[in-house]
Design a protein around this motif. Structure first.
Motif, PDB file in Angstrom:
ATOM      1  N   LEU A 206     -80.942  72.016 -36.693  1.00  0.00           N
ATOM      2  CA  LEU A 206     -81.976  72.969 -36.140  1.00  0.00           C
ATOM      3  C   LEU A 206     -82.119  74.348 -36.861  1.00  0.00           C
ATOM      4  O   LEU A 206     -81.376  74.856 -37.364  1.00  0.00           O
ATOM      5  CB  LEU A 206     -81.546  73.483 -34.464  1.00  0.00           C
ATOM      6  CG  LEU A 206     -81.791  72.208 -33.439  1.00  0.00           C
ATOM      7  CD1 LEU A 206     -81.082  72.666 -32.367  1.00  0.00           C
ATOM      8  CD2 LEU A 206     -83.285  71.965 -33.462  1.00  0.00           C
ATOM      9  N   GLY A 207     -83.316  74.348 -37.262  1.00  0.00           N
ATOM     10  CA  GLY A 207     -83.619  75.482 -38.149  1.00  0.00           C
ATOM     11  C   GLY A 207     -83.636  75.460 -39.468  1.00  0.00           C
ATOM     12  O   GLY A 207     -83.911  76.206 -40.358  1.00  0.00           O
ATOM     13  N   MET A 208     -83.160  74.253 -40.132  1.00  0.00           N
ATOM     14  CA  MET A 208     -82.929  73.888 -41.369  1.00  0.00           C
ATOM     15  C   MET A 208     -84.104  73.029 -41.869  1.00  0.00           C
ATOM     16  O   MET A 208     -84.830  72.597 -41.139  1.00  0.00           O
ATOM     17  CB  MET A 208     -81.595  73.077 -41.659  1.00  0.00           C
ATOM     18  CG  MET A 208     -80.432  74.095 -41.144  1.00  0.00           C
ATOM     19  SD  MET A 208     -78.684  73.399 -41.332  1.00  0.00           S
ATOM     20  CE  MET A 208     -78.365  73.879 -43.126  1.00  0.00           C
ATOM     21  N   ALA A 209     -84.056  73.008 -43.221  1.00  0.00           N
ATOM     22  CA  ALA A 209     -84.994  71.916 -43.789  1.00  0.00           C
ATOM     23  C   ALA A 209     -85.094  70.403 -43.315  1.00  0.00           C
ATOM     24  O   ALA A 209     -86.264  69.779 -43.325  1.00  0.00           O
ATOM     25  CB  ALA A 209     -85.040  72.088 -45.287  1.00  0.00           C
ATOM     26  N   ASP A 210     -83.680  70.113 -42.845  1.00  0.00           N
ATOM     27  CA  ASP A 210     -83.903  68.675 -42.559  1.00  0.00           C
ATOM     28  C   ASP A 210     -83.917  68.299 -41.039  1.00  0.00           C
ATOM     29  O   ASP A 210     -83.525  67.576 -40.474  1.00  0.00           O
ATOM     30  CB  ASP A 210     -82.246  68.253 -42.990  1.00  0.00           C
ATOM     31  CG  ASP A 210     -82.379  67.854 -44.626  1.00  0.00           C
ATOM     32  OD1 ASP A 210     -83.255  67.890 -44.947  1.00  0.00           O
ATOM     33  OD2 ASP A 210     -81.187  67.960 -45.165  1.00  0.00           O
ATOM     34  N   GLN A 211     -84.444  69.384 -40.194  1.00  0.00           N
ATOM     35  CA  GLN A 211     -84.367  69.618 -38.903  1.00  0.00           C
ATOM     36  C   GLN A 211     -85.096  68.137 -38.333  1.00  0.00           C
ATOM     37  O   GLN A 211     -86.076  67.849 -38.778  1.00  0.00           O
ATOM     38  CB  GLN A 211     -85.243  70.545 -38.334  1.00  0.00           C
ATOM     39  CG  GLN A 211     -85.449  70.779 -36.801  1.00  0.00           C
ATOM     40  CD  GLN A 211     -86.156  71.983 -36.199  1.00  0.00           C
ATOM     41  OE1 GLN A 211     -85.631  72.910 -36.335  1.00  0.00           O
ATOM     42  NE2 GLN A 211     -87.270  71.787 -35.739  1.00  0.00           N
ATOM     43  N   ILE A 212     -84.437  67.622 -37.257  1.00  0.00           N
ATOM     44  CA  ILE A 212     -84.915  66.347 -36.809  1.00  0.00           C
ATOM     45  C   ILE A 212     -84.983  66.514 -35.197  1.00  0.00           C
ATOM     46  O   ILE A 212     -83.917  67.103 -34.654  1.00  0.00           O
ATOM     47  CB  ILE A 212     -83.983  65.040 -36.763  1.00  0.00           C
ATOM     48  CG1 ILE A 212     -83.611  65.196 -38.428  1.00  0.00           C
ATOM     49  CG2 ILE A 212     -84.623  63.785 -36.481  1.00  0.00           C
ATOM     50  CD1 ILE A 212     -82.710  64.191 -38.777  1.00  0.00           C
ATOM     51  N   ILE A 213     -86.042  66.194 -34.467  1.00  0.00           N
ATOM     52  CA  ILE A 213     -86.218  66.252 -33.159  1.00  0.00           C
ATOM     53  C   ILE A 213     -86.784  64.976 -32.368  1.00  0.00           C
ATOM     54  O   ILE A 213     -87.681  64.538 -33.103  1.00  0.00           O
ATOM     55  CB  ILE A 213     -86.941  67.635 -32.587  1.00  0.00           C
ATOM     56  CG1 ILE A 213     -88.530  67.670 -33.287  1.00  0.00           C
ATOM     57  CG2 ILE A 213     -86.144  68.926 -33.030  1.00  0.00           C
ATOM     58  CD1 ILE A 213     -89.209  68.731 -32.573  1.00  0.00           C
ATOM     59  N   LEU A 214     -86.330  64.766 -31.311  1.00  0.00           N
ATOM     60  CA  LEU A 214     -86.548  63.690 -30.537  1.00  0.00           C
ATOM     61  C   LEU A 214     -86.575  63.888 -29.247  1.00  0.00           C
ATOM     62  O   LEU A 214     -85.568  64.483 -28.845  1.00  0.00           O
ATOM     63  CB  LEU A 214     -85.974  62.377 -30.777  1.00  0.00           C
ATOM     64  CG  LEU A 214     -86.146  61.724 -32.353  1.00  0.00           C
ATOM     65  CD1 LEU A 214     -84.951  60.492 -32.491  1.00  0.00           C
ATOM     66  CD2 LEU A 214     -87.522  61.138 -32.446  1.00  0.00           C
ATOM     67  N   SER A 215     -87.610  63.272 -28.528  1.00  0.00           N
ATOM     68  CA  SER A 215     -87.561  63.428 -26.933  1.00  0.00           C
ATOM     69  C   SER A 215     -88.278  62.296 -26.188  1.00  0.00           C
ATOM     70  O   SER A 215     -89.076  61.816 -26.764  1.00  0.00           O
ATOM     71  CB  SER A 215     -88.132  64.802 -26.557  1.00  0.00           C
ATOM     72  OG  SER A 215     -89.583  64.797 -26.859  1.00  0.00           O
ATOM     73  N   GLY A 216     -87.927  62.376 -24.753  1.00  0.00           N
ATOM     74  CA  GLY A 216     -88.526  61.272 -24.102  1.00  0.00           C
ATOM     75  C   GLY A 216     -87.575  60.775 -23.123  1.00  0.00           C
ATOM     76  O   GLY A 216     -86.623  61.375 -22.975  1.00  0.00           O
ATOM     77  N   ALA A 217     -87.924  59.537 -22.265  1.00  0.00           N
ATOM     78  CA  ALA A 217     -87.103  59.037 -21.414  1.00  0.00           C
ATOM     79  C   ALA A 217     -85.799  58.622 -22.351  1.00  0.00           C
ATOM     80  O   ALA A 217     -85.928  57.780 -23.159  1.00  0.00           O
ATOM     81  CB  ALA A 217     -87.840  57.612 -20.606  1.00  0.00           C
ATOM     82  N   LEU A 218     -84.612  58.582 -21.492  1.00  0.00           N
ATOM     83  CA  LEU A 218     -83.442  58.304 -22.345  1.00  0.00           C
ATOM     84  C   LEU A 218     -83.426  56.779 -22.412  1.00  0.00           C
ATOM     85  O   LEU A 218     -82.878  56.285 -23.539  1.00  0.00           O
ATOM     86  CB  LEU A 218     -82.352  58.564 -21.538  1.00  0.00           C
ATOM     87  CG  LEU A 218     -80.809  58.512 -22.170  1.00  0.00           C
ATOM     88  CD1 LEU A 218     -80.733  59.282 -23.373  1.00  0.00           C
ATOM     89  CD2 LEU A 218     -79.772  59.136 -21.136  1.00  0.00           C
ATOM     90  N   THR A 219     -83.896  55.905 -21.400  1.00  0.00           N
ATOM     91  CA  THR A 219     -84.092  54.480 -21.846  1.00  0.00           C
ATOM     92  C   THR A 219     -84.768  54.252 -23.014  1.00  0.00           C
ATOM     93  O   THR A 219     -84.248  53.145 -23.805  1.00  0.00           O
ATOM     94  CB  THR A 219     -84.648  53.876 -20.437  1.00  0.00           C
ATOM     95  OG1 THR A 219     -85.987  54.492 -20.587  1.00  0.00           O
ATOM     96  CG2 THR A 219     -83.778  53.768 -19.177  1.00  0.00           C
ATOM     97  N   GLU A 220     -85.695  54.858 -23.574  1.00  0.00           N
ATOM     98  CA  GLU A 220     -86.318  54.599 -24.571  1.00  0.00           C
ATOM     99  C   GLU A 220     -85.983  55.260 -25.860  1.00  0.00           C
ATOM    100  O   GLU A 220     -86.230  54.658 -26.838  1.00  0.00           O
ATOM    101  CB  GLU A 220     -87.794  54.824 -24.469  1.00  0.00           C
ATOM    102  CG  GLU A 220     -88.765  54.187 -23.196  1.00  0.00           C
ATOM    103  CD  GLU A 220     -89.834  54.656 -22.923  1.00  0.00           C
ATOM    104  OE1 GLU A 220     -90.494  55.577 -23.584  1.00  0.00           O
ATOM    105  OE2 GLU A 220     -90.497  54.150 -21.823  1.00  0.00           O
ATOM    106  N   VAL A 221     -85.668  56.512 -25.696  1.00  0.00           N
ATOM    107  CA  VAL A 221     -85.405  57.404 -27.005  1.00  0.00           C
ATOM    108  C   VAL A 221     -83.916  57.306 -27.422  1.00  0.00           C
ATOM    109  O   VAL A 221     -83.509  57.621 -28.484  1.00  0.00           O
ATOM    110  CB  VAL A 221     -85.710  58.727 -26.641  1.00  0.00           C
ATOM    111  CG1 VAL A 221     -85.633  59.657 -27.924  1.00  0.00           C
ATOM    112  CG2 VAL A 221     -87.285  58.782 -26.156  1.00  0.00           C
TER     113      VAL A 221
END
Length: 249
Positions: A206-221
Motif C-alpha cells: 500500500l502506498g508504494m509503486a507496486d500497490q495491488i488491491i482486490l475486493s469482492g465476495a470472498l468466494t470469488e476473489v
C-alpha cells in the motif's frame, strides 16, 4: 539525555509525510535505517529516498544497520518475540553508541505508524540508558487500505476488530463483530474461514509503486488474492499486505 524520535512515514508514498514528520527528521542528529536483507531492500530504499528528499540539515548523520531476524522456529511465540526485541534493542544501542555517543537526538523512520502493530515503542523502552521517547504519528496501513478502496471501515453504530492472521487462523471469526481488519498475516488466513457471506478488501504494498488491491465476495476473489499474493512475493522477494473482512447477513 538522549531523545529517540519514532517518526511515522506512511506506507510508502513520500507524499504521506506530515509536516511534523519532516520537522522531526530535520532536527535529528542521527537517523537509523534498518536493513532487512535483500528481500526487503525496498523499505531501506524508501527511507533513503525520504532522507534525500526532505533533509536540509547539513549536520544530520545517517547510520544503517542489519536488523536481527526473529527465530520463527521458537515453539513459544511470545518468548520468540521477546528474545527478538532484546536483540533489536541491543543492535540499536550499539549503532547509536558507534555514531552518536551518550547525548543528542536519534530518529527512526517507522513504516506506517509507531503505535499500531509496530514494536518500535516496546523495543525503545528496552534501551539502556532509557532515552526520552518522542512519537510522531503517521498514516497507518489501515488508513491506506480504506483509502485505496474508498471504504468506510465501520458500519453505522457498529464496532470492528483489528487482529492478526495467526489469531484468525487459530480462533476463527471473532465473536461480537461483523467487521475484522487482519494484519501481519504471513499467509492467507481467510482461507481457514467459511467464505459464504463474507466480503473482502485486500491490499499489498500500500502506498508504494507496486500497490495491488482486490475486493469482492470472498468466494470469488479469494482464489485471485491467493494467486496474486504468490506472484507478487515471487517477483519482489517479500510482501506486506492487509485486508478487511465484512460479514453480511
Amino acid at each position: 539525555m538522549m531523545t529517540l524520535s519514532l517518526i511515522g512515514i506512511g506506507c510508502g508514498d513520500p507524499g504521506q509525510l506530515t509536516r511534523a514528520a519532516i520537522g522531526a527528521i530535520n532536527t535529528a542528529d542521527l537517523i537509523l535505517i534498518p536493513r532487512k536483507g535483500a528481500a526487503k531492500s525496498d523499505l531501506a530504499d524508501l527511507r533513503r529516498t525520504i532522507c534525500t528528499d526532505v533533509l536540509i540539515s547539513g549536520t544530520t548523520r545517517i547510520a544503517e544497520f542489519d536488523l536481527p531476524v526473529r527465530d520463527a522456529g521458537e515453539a513459544d511465540y511470545h518468548k520468540g518475540v521477546d528474545d527478538w526485541h532484546d536483540a533489536v534493542a541491543a543492535t540499536w544501542s550499539r549503532t547509536i553508541a558507534d555514531h552518536l555517543g551518550p547525548g543528542g537526538k536519534v530518529a527512526l523512520l517507522i513504516w506506517g505508524d509507531p503505535s499500531l502493530y509496530d514494536s518500535s515503542l516496546r523495543i525503545a523502552r528496552r534501551l539502556n540508558p532509557l532515552p526520552e521517547i518522542e512519537v510522531v504519528p503517521g498514516i497507518t496501513s489501515i488508513q491506506a487500505l480504506c483509502a485505496a478502496h474508498a471504504l468506510p471501515l465501520n458500519d453505522i453504530g457498529e464496532p470492528f476488530l483489528v487482529t492478526t492472521g495467526r489469531r484468525l487462523r487459530e480462533g476463527g471469526w471473532p465473536e461480537g463483530v461483523d467487521t475484522v481488519v487482519v494484519m501481519l498475516d504471513g499467509g492467507t488466513a481467510f482461507q481457514s474461514l467459511d467464505p459464504e457471506g463474507l466480503q473482502i478488501w485486500w491490499g499489498a504494498y500500500l502506498g508504494m509503486a507496486d500497490q495491488i488491491i482486490l475486493s469482492g465476495a470472498l468466494t470469488e476473489v479469494g482464489p485471485r488474492i491467493v494467486a496474486a499474493r504468490q506472484d507478487a512475493r515471487e517477483r519482489n522477494g517479500w510482501i506486506m499486505d492487509s485486508y478487511i473482512l465484512k460479514r453480511r447477513p
